[in-house]
Design an enzyme around this catalytic site. Structure first.
Site, PDB file in Angstrom:
ATOM      1  N   GLN A  49      -9.968  -3.432  -4.058  1.00 12.99           N
ATOM      2  CA  GLN A  49     -11.286  -2.891  -3.756  1.00 12.99           C
ATOM      3  C   GLN A  49     -12.274  -3.255  -4.855  1.00 12.99           C
ATOM      4  O   GLN A  49     -13.411  -3.665  -4.591  1.00 12.99           O
ATOM      5  CB  GLN A  49     -11.208  -1.372  -3.604  1.00 12.99           C
ATOM      6  CG  GLN A  49     -12.545  -0.702  -3.334  1.00 12.99           C
ATOM      7  CD  GLN A  49     -13.128  -1.088  -1.987  1.00 12.99           C
ATOM      8  OE1 GLN A  49     -12.494  -0.907  -0.960  1.00 12.99           O
ATOM      9  NE2 GLN A  49     -14.331  -1.636  -1.986  1.00 12.99           N
TER      10      GLN A  49
ATOM     11  N   ARG B  33     -14.028  -7.650   0.933  1.00 16.95           N
ATOM     12  CA  ARG B  33     -12.594  -7.464   0.706  1.00 16.95           C
ATOM     13  C   ARG B  33     -11.836  -8.734   1.093  1.00 16.95           C
ATOM     14  O   ARG B  33     -10.948  -9.192   0.378  1.00 16.95           O
ATOM     15  CB  ARG B  33     -12.081  -6.268   1.521  1.00 16.95           C
ATOM     16  CG  ARG B  33     -12.513  -4.905   1.026  1.00 16.95           C
ATOM     17  CD  ARG B  33     -11.849  -4.550  -0.289  1.00 16.95           C
ATOM     18  NE  ARG B  33     -10.399  -4.534  -0.186  1.00 16.95           N
ATOM     19  CZ  ARG B  33      -9.686  -3.495   0.230  1.00 16.95           C
ATOM     20  NH1 ARG B  33     -10.289  -2.364   0.585  1.00 16.95           N
ATOM     21  NH2 ARG B  33      -8.361  -3.560   0.285  1.00 16.95           N
TER      22      ARG B  33
ATOM     23  N   HIS C   3      -6.743   0.834  -7.340  1.00 17.76           N
ATOM     24  CA  HIS C   3      -7.139   0.125  -6.115  1.00 17.76           C
ATOM     25  C   HIS C   3      -7.874  -1.156  -6.529  1.00 17.76           C
ATOM     26  O   HIS C   3      -9.061  -1.330  -6.264  1.00 17.76           O
ATOM     27  CB  HIS C   3      -8.039   1.011  -5.268  1.00 17.76           C
ATOM     28  CG  HIS C   3      -8.115   0.620  -3.823  1.00 17.76           C
ATOM     29  ND1 HIS C   3      -7.495  -0.510  -3.323  1.00 17.76           N
ATOM     30  CD2 HIS C   3      -8.746   1.201  -2.770  1.00 17.76           C
ATOM     31  CE1 HIS C   3      -7.742  -0.605  -2.024  1.00 17.76           C
ATOM     32  NE2 HIS C   3      -8.489   0.421  -1.668  1.00 17.76           N
TER      33      HIS C   3
ATOM     34  N   ARG D 205       0.882  -1.175   0.000  1.00 16.84           N
ATOM     35  CA  ARG D 205       0.000   0.000   0.000  1.00 16.84           C
ATOM     36  C   ARG D 205       0.913   1.216   0.000  1.00 16.84           C
ATOM     37  O   ARG D 205       1.648   1.438   0.965  1.00 16.84           O
ATOM     38  CB  ARG D 205      -0.902  -0.016   1.242  1.00 16.84           C
ATOM     39  CG  ARG D 205      -1.960   1.101   1.284  1.00 16.84           C
ATOM     40  CD  ARG D 205      -2.794   0.932   2.535  1.00 16.84           C
ATOM     41  NE  ARG D 205      -3.848   1.916   2.654  1.00 16.84           N
ATOM     42  CZ  ARG D 205      -5.105   1.732   2.259  1.00 16.84           C
ATOM     43  NH1 ARG D 205      -5.439   0.597   1.680  1.00 16.84           N
ATOM     44  NH2 ARG D 205      -6.007   2.679   2.426  1.00 16.84           N
TER      45      ARG D 205
ATOM     46  N   ASP E 195     -16.900   7.799  -3.363  1.00 18.67           N
ATOM     47  CA  ASP E 195     -15.715   7.728  -2.504  1.00 18.67           C
ATOM     48  C   ASP E 195     -15.570   9.091  -1.824  1.00 18.67           C
ATOM     49  O   ASP E 195     -16.254  10.056  -2.184  1.00 18.67           O
ATOM     50  CB  ASP E 195     -14.480   7.388  -3.344  1.00 18.67           C
ATOM     51  CG  ASP E 195     -13.261   7.000  -2.500  1.00 18.67           C
ATOM     52  OD1 ASP E 195     -13.381   6.929  -1.265  1.00 18.67           O
ATOM     53  OD2 ASP E 195     -12.188   6.798  -3.090  1.00 18.67           O
TER      54      ASP E 195
ATOM     55  N   CYS F 240     -16.475   2.728  -0.866  1.00 20.98           N
ATOM     56  CA  CYS F 240     -15.311   1.932  -0.465  1.00 20.98           C
ATOM     57  C   CYS F 240     -14.841   2.253   0.949  1.00 20.98           C
ATOM     58  O   CYS F 240     -14.020   1.512   1.500  1.00 20.98           O
ATOM     59  CB  CYS F 240     -14.173   2.116  -1.464  1.00 20.98           C
ATOM     60  SG  CYS F 240     -13.652   3.819  -1.679  1.00 20.98           S
TER      61      CYS F 240
END
Length: 302
Positions: free
Chosen positions: A135, A283, A132, A105, A214, A255
Site C-alpha cells: 500500500q 497498487r 502494509h 495476506r 484509514d 487506503c
C-alpha cells in the site's frame, strides 16, 4: 541494479534503501504508461495466499501478474493443507518449487516471517498485522504523480496508528519525506519508526502536502470495541475544515475501504480534494514494479 543490492523478500519495506525505492517508483510510473511492456513473468506463476478478505490487493495483484505475462494462482487459506496441520515451512518449500514468487495476506506476523525464512523465491507481504508495504509504495507513487520529487514533502496521517501508518513512516522516511502521525492515546504509533508523533490532528496537518487516513474499525479489530474506537477517533476525521489547515493544494488519501461519515466525509471522499482512486489504481503499477524487481534479481542469483 546489481542483484546483491536487491532484497529477496519484501516484508516491511525496510529491505529497500533510498536509491532502490526511487528506482522502483520510476519503474512503476513507466509500467503505468506502458502496462504490457514487461513480460518478466512469461510462462510463470505467482502464488497469492489470502488468509483475509481482499478487494484492492487481490484485484491489483491478479491483474498485475497477468499483465506481466504470468499466471496468478490465488489460494485461500481454507484451500491449503495448513488448515489440516501442514507446517508453514513445508508450504514454503513446496510452493517454491512451482512459482516465481509468493504473496501472503495474513493475520500472523509469525507466519509471514516463517514463510520467508523457508521460501527460496521472493515473498511479498500483501498485508500483515504490523505492515502494509505494498500500500505504501502505491501511496508514494501517487504522491510523486502530484508533486514530482518526494524529498522534503510532508505527509500527515490522522487516525489509528496501524499497519498502514507504520508502513508510511518506514517508506515515506526512505523517500525523504516528513511523516506525521496524529492519534489519540491508546491508538498511537510506537516510537522508533521515524514518524513525528502527536495527538493533535490540526498540528499534524499544518502545512502538509497530503492528509491520509484509514478505517477506524478494521477487520482485525474486535467489534466489541468498535463504539469506543469511533468515539476516541472522531476528532481525527478528514473533512474540508481539516484539509484547509494543510498546504494550499493539499489532498486527501485513503487506503480503502472507506466508511463515509466516520474517518472521512463523503464530500472529501468523492470530491475534488482527493487522489484516493488514483491510489487504488497505483497498487497495480507499484506492485508490478516490485515483482519485476524481485523476480529478476532472484533469477540472477540462480
Amino acid at each position: 541494479m546489481p542483484a546483491l543490492e536487491t532484497p529477496l523478500h519484501f516484508l516491511t519495506g525496510a529491505e529497500l534503501d533510498a536509491a532502490a525505492l526511487a528506482s522502483l517508483l520510476d519503474r512503476a510510473a513507466a509500467l503505468k504508461a506502458a502496462p504490457l511492456s514487461s513480460r518478466v513473468l512469461d510462462g510463470r506463476a505467482v502464488a497469492l495466499l489470502f488468509q483475509k478478505p481482499s478487494t484492492r490487493t487481490r484485484t491489483s495483484f491478479e491483474t498485475g501478474v497477468f499483465e506481466l505475462g504470468g499466471h496468478p494462482m490465488v489460494l485461500r487459506g481454507e484451500e491449503l493443507q495448513i488448515t489440516r496441520g501442514e507446517s508453514v515451512r513445508d508450504t514454503a518449500l513446496v510452493l517454491s518449487r512451482h512459482v516465481a514468487a509468493i504473496g501472503l495476506r495474513t493475520g500472523s506476523e509469525e507466519e509471514l516471517e516463517e514463510l520467508a525464512a523457508h521460501a527460496t523465491v521472493p515473498v511479498v507481504n500483501m498485508l500483515s498485522p504490523l505492515h502494509h508495504p505494498c500500500q505504501a509504495i502505491a501511496d508514494l507513487e501517487t504522491l510523486r504523480e502530484a508533486y514530482g520529487e518526494l524529498e522534503g514533502r510532508v505527509l500527515a496521517y490522522v487516525g489509528d496508528g496501524n499497519n498502514v501508518a507504520r508502513s508510511l513512516a518506514v517508506l515515506g522516511g526512505l523517500a525523504g519525506m516528513e511523516v506525521r502521525v496524529a492519534a489519540p492515546a491508546g491508538y498511537q504509533l510506537e516510537d522508533g519508526w521515524g514518524a513525528v508523533l502527536t495527538d493533535d490532528p490540526a498540528e499534524a496537518v499544518a502545512g502538509a502536502d497530503a492528509v491520509y487516513t484509514d478505517v477506524w474499525v478494521s477487520m482485525s479489530d474486535d467489534e466489541s470495541s468498535a463504539a469506543a474506537r469511533r468515539a476516541a477517533l472522531a476528532p481525527y476525521r478528514i473533512d474540508d475544515a481539516l484539509l484547509d489547515r494543510a498546504a494550499p493544494g493539499a489532498f486527501a488519501l485513503h487506503c480503502l475501504p472507506a466508511h463515509p461519515g466516520e474517518e472521512i466525509t463523503e464530500a472529501v471522499l468523492y470530491g475534488d480534494r482527493q487522489r484516493i482512486w488514483d491510489q487504488a489504481e497505483n497498487r497495480r503499477h507499484a506492485q508490478k514494479a516490485l515483482l519485476e524487481l524481485l523476480v529478476s534479481a532472484a533469477a540472477e542469483r540462480g
